[in-house]
Design an enzyme around this catalytic site. Structure first.
Site, PDB file in Angstrom:
ATOM      1  CD  GLU A   1      -1.788  -2.405   1.320  1.00  0.00           C
ATOM      2  OE1 GLU A   1      -0.671  -2.665   1.814  1.00  0.00           O
ATOM      3  OE2 GLU A   1      -2.619  -3.284   1.034  1.00  0.00           O
TER       4      GLU A   1
ATOM      5  CG  PHE B   1     -11.231  -4.389   2.701  1.00  0.00           C
ATOM      6  CD1 PHE B   1     -12.581  -4.337   3.038  1.00  0.00           C
ATOM      7  CD2 PHE B   1     -10.810  -5.349   1.793  1.00  0.00           C
ATOM      8  CE1 PHE B   1     -13.480  -5.227   2.475  1.00  0.00           C
ATOM      9  CE2 PHE B   1     -11.715  -6.239   1.221  1.00  0.00           C
ATOM     10  CZ  PHE B   1     -13.050  -6.185   1.564  1.00  0.00           C
TER      11      PHE B   1
ATOM     12  CG  HIS C   1     -11.701  -7.084   5.721  1.00  0.00           C
ATOM     13  ND1 HIS C   1     -10.749  -7.714   6.475  1.00  0.00           N
ATOM     14  CD2 HIS C   1     -11.425  -7.405   4.424  1.00  0.00           C
ATOM     15  CE1 HIS C   1      -9.941  -8.395   5.681  1.00  0.00           C
ATOM     16  NE2 HIS C   1     -10.320  -8.215   4.430  1.00  0.00           N
TER      17      HIS C   1
END
Lengths: 370, 327
Positions: free
Chosen positions: B62, B85, B131
């Site tokens: 990420e 997420f 999540h």
């Protein structure tokens, strides 16, 4: 010397010995005119002087901090002079020698350290992005930029290569390893230039990495090289080749310039607390400037007049650095709010107006600062 | 009628497609967004039509997504990053907070950062750990970022295009439990002629109390207003979380005299606290009661078998309204 140390020594690409003897390398030919060698010598001397002056200015309270490049001049000038005008640099915060090669002067370089700006120059004007303090962050920016160059089709003979600078400490960061991987899978036109100066503040390189840094590239799927970082010829030749490789669409290269930080990490630390003076003395013998000087003398490429002229130029530069530093104006209080957003942001606009009113309330009051 | 019925997820997809058609510098980047179309299929079909150079399947990292997007923006591109997420945003926090948010100011305006970070956020879909989070306060606390969220397909369609067109970095929070909600979307016009991204919207008019909500909570706020037959509840959908359109909020509170702020995120140091403070400062003499906050607890997001207790539902929101009237 252990076997592995001997092996590493063999891997070290060197074109100029510490005694100033030229040793041609089959893979990295370098054909410099006497004038070009004199130019490199001049660069090395001048950036060392700029650096020494900045250290002195910090001691005098004119700069809040300075990160000295002392000992790393060859790595920075060699790689910096390998760049073409269109190449794009993503530096760390000690890369004043590379900045010098890009045409930045003390007016631009000192602002961040004096605390009058958090930047200091227009990156597009110099193809030199802003200094990055958060270790390794810039390696990803460089990789993304290189992916953009690729998408623009700006490769080929006259194309653009991207180079990013970082230290041995940065190789511990996730971002640097992510950058290696993103660059590899995208075959991005980038050179990763690691100045392994042996120390990440007080931590020696063996506390950062078990494997030699240049060998890490193989695991990501691109070439890694270790070059004598105190040898300006080798740094120039190897970087030039890696930039060509990138420009021609052959992907990334990791260059580990094996060098030594002769001074403190920054003006805030004290290296005598964590390392032995014998180590610095050993590296002193590999000094990047004295070996080029020895080469110039040995080859009859420069006389005393030349060296005296460079010294005089260094004196002038020193004076200019001092003047430029003290002439950097403090920003205005409302500059705090400048350019945070491209478009109006109501929270900030309100705060700015309130602060402007607050400042205005002092106008005319006795002893008001502004 | 150029309108069409779309789910919120398809509306974002249509908005992204239009942004890519209009500007060749717009890129998608993220994990699994290519052939798969993203785990929620929000980029469905874009890879096929725009190719791998514009819909970039990234390595699973990420920080790398946001960090390379910064470099692409420096090169003149407009990257739209998908974080798979909410709970996976955090590895990218360094690049977002220390780099992306600051480059414009650091460079005195020389560097533009037109980067969008799309994040499916919030709970209610029975997902496993990491999540279902609501990280909006981290973003709204960070200078240099804009943060928006959407509550219906029409806003989803237009606001994603406005976010892409914006020269500032925009965190675009997608309420994942509303991805499948359907409504008519007006598609004629341009992003400039749609309601501006920064404006709040009075989603339902009322006279007795203002209920401020955003993203996934707007639907519940509207249900609460519908369910309460005794009091006239005005619902304000914030849409933009940084900046908040305080003019609209203040105007409403000055008329109704009461305010409840509802969000899924934990209450402490959340956006509700900020709004309560601002309203108290600016509307003190109009208030009939203290501002009431309804939100998630100051706990980690619970296992999904407990999320119905954690998430503010219709009853918890109405309980908040009762408290504002009981004072």
């Amino acid at each position: 010397m252990s076997d592995s140390a001997a092996h590493e020594e063999q891997e070290l690409i060197q074109l100029l010995t510490p005694d100033g003897e030229s040793v041609p390398h089959p893979d990295y030919p370098l054909d410099l005119t006497a004038e070009e060698v004199r130019g490199l010598y001049r660069d090395l001397v001048l950036v060392r002087r700029l650096d020494a002056e900045a250290v002195a200015l910090q001691r005098q309270g004119e700069l809040g901090l300075w990160a000295s490049l002392l000992g790393q001049e060859a790595a920075q000038i060699g790689s910096g002079r390998a760049l073409r005008r269109q190449d794009v640099v993503f530096p760390s915060y000690r890369d004043h020698g590379v900045a010098w090669c890009r045409g930045l002067g003390s007016k631009e370089l000192l602002g961040l350290f004096r605390g009058v700006t958090n930047g200091g120059w227009d990156p597009a004007e110099y193809n030199f992005y802003l200094y990055t303090i958060v270790i390794g962050s810039q390696t990803l920016h460089a990789t993304g930029y290189a992916m953009g160059v690729q998408r623009d089709g700006a490769l080929g003979e006259d194309g653009i290569a991207v180079i990013t600078y970082f230290g041995d400490g940065a190789t511990s960061q996730g971002d640097t390893n992510e950058a290696f991987n993103y660059a590899a899978v995208n075959n991005a036109p980038i050179v990763f230039f690691c100045q392994n100066n042996q120390w990440a503040i007080s931590e020696p390189s063996e506390r950062q990495s078990r494997a030699p840094i240049y060998q890490r590239a193989a695991g990501f799927g691109f070439p890694g090289l270790r070059v004598d970082g105190n040898d300006v010829f080798a740094c120039l030749a190897v970087t030039r080749e890696a930039l060509r490789h990138a420009r021609e669409g052959q992907g990334p290269t990791l260059i580990e310039a094996f060098t030594y930080r002769m001074g403190a990490h920054t003006t805030s630390d004290d290296p005598t607390r964590y390392r032995l003076s014998a180590e610095a003395e050993e590296w002193q013998r590999k000094d990047p400037i004295s070996r080029v000087r020895a080469y110039l003398v040995r080859e009859g490429m420069a006389d005393d007049g030349f060296f005296a002229a460079v010294d005089a130029e260094a004196e002038e530069l020193g004076a200019r650095v001092r003047t430029d530093c003290r002439a950097l104006p403090d920003p205005a209080p409302l500059d705090i709010f400048r350019e945070v957003y491209a478009e109006p942001h109501s929270h900030l606009d309100r705060q700015r107006a309130e602060f402007a009113d607050y400042l205005a309330s002092f106008e005319g009051a006795e002893g008001a600062a502004r | 009628m150029s309108g069409t019925e779309l789910t919120l997820g398809r509306a974002i997809n249509a908005g992204l497609r239009r942004a890519m058609e209009n500007d060749p510098k717009v890129l998608m980047m993220g994990e699994d967004i290519g052939k798969l179309g993203g785990v929620f299929r929000i980029t469905d079909g874009l890879y096929k039509d725009f190719g791998a150079d514009r819909v970039i399947d990234t390595p699973l990292a990420e920080s790398g997504i946001i960090g390379t997007a910064i470099g692409l923006a420096m090169r003149g591109y407009r990257p739209v990053c998908e974080i798979q997420f909410d709970g996976f945003f955090f590895p990218a926090a360094n690049q977002t907070f220390t780099q992306l948010a600051k480059f414009r100011a650091r460079s005195g305006g020389q560097l533009r950062m037109p980067v969008v970070i799309r994040i499916p956020y919030g709970g209610g879909i029975g997902a496993v750990e990491h999540h279902s989070e609501s990280p909006e306060a981290y973003f709204t606390h960070t200078a240099g970022l804009r943060t928006v969220t959407v509550a219906n397909p029409e806003d989803a369609y237009w606001m994603i295009q406005q976010a892409v067109a914006c020269d500032d970095p925009v965190v675009f929070l997608e309420p994942k439990r509303r991805y499948w909600d359907k409504a008519q979307v007006r598609t004629e016009g341009t992003p400039e002629t749609a309601t501006p991204m920064g404006a709040a919207r009075v989603a339902r008019s009322g006279t007795d109390i203002t209920l401020v909500a955003y993203g996934p909570m707007v639907k519940i706020a509207l249900q609460a207003a519908e369910a309460d037959t005794e009091r006239s509840i005005e619902v304000v959908d914030l849409r933009s979380l940084s900046p908040v359109d305080y003019d609209t909020v203040f105007e409403s509170v000055r008329r109704t005299g009461r305010l409840v702020v509802a969000h899924e995120a934990p209450v402490s140091s959340g956006l509700g606290a900020e709004i309560a403070a601002r309203v108290t400062e600016s509307c003190f003499y109009h208030l009939e009661a203290p501002v009431v906050r309804v939100g998630g607890f100051d706990t980690p997001y619970p296992p999904s078998r407990l999320e119905e207790h954690y998430l503010p539902d219709l009853d918890r929101v109405l309980d908040g309204v009762d408290r504002a009237f009981a004072f």
